[in-house]
Write an enzyme that holds these catalytic residues in place. Structure first.
Site, PDB file in Angstrom:
ATOM      1  N   CYS A 116      25.683 -21.554  20.145  1.00  0.00           N
ATOM      2  CA  CYS A 116      24.199 -21.553  20.221  1.00  0.00           C
ATOM      3  C   CYS A 116      23.536 -20.248  19.612  1.00  0.00           C
ATOM      4  CB  CYS A 116      24.486 -21.566  21.392  1.00  0.00           C
ATOM      5  SG  CYS A 116      25.140 -22.667  22.753  1.00  0.00           S
ATOM      6  N   HIS A 256      16.508 -19.398  22.930  1.00  0.00           N
ATOM      7  CA  HIS A 256      18.138 -20.439  23.116  1.00  0.00           C
ATOM      8  C   HIS A 256      17.451 -21.553  24.592  1.00  0.00           C
ATOM      9  CE1 HIS A 256      21.585 -22.838  22.493  1.00  0.00           C
ATOM     10  NE2 HIS A 256      21.874 -21.887  24.326  1.00  0.00           N
ATOM     11  N   ASN A 286      20.125 -28.441  26.009  1.00  0.00           N
ATOM     12  CA  ASN A 286      20.714 -27.600  25.246  1.00  0.00           C
ATOM     13  C   ASN A 286      21.024 -28.128  24.293  1.00  0.00           C
ATOM     14  OD1 ASN A 286      22.252 -25.686  23.794  1.00  0.00           O
ATOM     15  ND2 ASN A 286      23.358 -24.988  25.713  1.00  0.00           N
TER      16      ASN A 286
END
Length: 339
Positions: A116, A256, A286
């Site tokens: 990520c 994020h 996500n």
């Protein structure tokens, strides 16, 4: 980046697949509920790539938009960096496949794996190529097709992830603007907390590995949550300090998009109002390395980013990895840099 050529983002682009998987759809697949998912994550729906879509396909759509907004042609690219943990295949790199799709014949190409945090590692790497004068234009893409490695029988992970791609064209910008500071970090001792167990040299693909669901991502949610809250704050503090700025000088935080509670903790710590934080995880979930560039592209499209704004990008992910970057926004190229 003192003493080096100023580097900024000249254009952004994003792409998300058409198919929407809502929490109500997931209620029919696993033992969960819309209320449970929203209260714990803030996610309401996510995008799922079609069976025939691979990461390079999503990356191509986002990259085309970023190049157009930057007024940079594919032939002008010197390097392509693709951040992903879901490449089309182990090799060749997804970046090489994207290079071919774009017709960027003069560009070098490589993949970067930092989960990520991948987009942040990508822009940090790209900025060095440009700042030291080696290259002028670098395309950085964060792209994931996480639905391909998500176990839709595991209610703890299948509610979290979605597919998408975000892209940015980096190049020289006018003096006083561009990236002001970076912070990257890693703690490999936590690698097993978020990983894809099989498919590499440790556990090659086999009938047994497939039967044991080892080709799906695995996550220790509680431990990752605690790690994320800690490093979101520390990485943001680090880039502010390196740039000589205070918390109240943040014009826009682009975090994020993993969990609304994690973002809320950072917002509270830095005393930011809602209009200074980009949140779109309710619509996309996500998207790993794609989450920050997609959020940035949407903020730009909505007119939330102005010339001279101080933007902070911050993220965390498997590795364990984390990173942040502080950018003084301008899409005006340095004179003569588009040649």
């Amino acid at each position: 980046m003192k003493g080096l050529r100023p580097v900024g983002i000249l254009g952004t682009g994003s792409y998300t697949p058409e198919r929407v998987l809502s929490n109500f759809d997931l209620e029919k697949m696993v033992d969960t509920s819309d209320e449970w998912i929203v209260s714990r994550t803030g996610i309401r729906e996510r995008r799922i790539s079609a069976p025939e879509q691979a990461s390079s396909d999503l990356a191509f759509e986002a990259a085309k938009k970023a190049l157009a907004k930057a007024n940079v042609s594919a032939e002008q690219l010197d390097m392509i960096i693709v951040a992903t943990v879901t490449p089309d295949m182990s090799f060749p790199s997804t970046a090489c496949l994207l290079q071919d799709k774009l017709g960027a014949k003069k560009a070098g190409a490589m993949d970067l794996s930092a989960a990520c945090t991948g987009f942040l590692y990508g822009i940090t790497t790209a900025a060095q190529f440009i700042a030291n004068g080696l290259y002028k234009h670098v395309l950085v893409v964060g792209v994931e097709t996480l639905s391909k490695i998500t176990n839709y029988k595991d209610r703890n992970t299948c509610v979290l992830f979605g597919d998408g791609a975000g892209a940015a064209v980096l190049g020289p910008v006018k003096e006083g603007y561009g990236f002001q500071s970076f912070e990257l970090g890693a703690d490999g001792s936590g690698g097993q907390l978020l990983c894809l167990p099989a498919g590499g040299s440790r556990i090659p693909a086999s009938t047994e590995s497939v039967a044991n669901d080892l080709h799906y991502l695995s996550m220790a949610g509680g431990e990752v949550f605690k790690f994320a809250v800690r490093v979101m704050n520390s990485a943001t503090e680090a880039v502010l300090a390196k740039a000589g700025l205070e918390r109240d000088e943040i014009d826009l935080l682009v975090p994020h998009q993993a969990n609304k509670r994690i973002i809320d903790s950072a917002v509270q710590r830095f005393g930011l109002s809602e209009d200074k934080v980009v949140v779109n995880l309710d619509r996309y979930g996500n998207m790993s390395s794609a989450s920050i560039p997609v959020a940035l592209d949407e903020a730009v499209a909505e007119g939330r980013v102005k010339e001279g704004d101080n933007l902070v990008f911050v993220g965390f992910g498997g590795g364990l990895t984390w990173g942040a970057a502080l950018l003084k926004w301008s899409t005006t190229p340095a004179e003569g840099s588009n040649a």
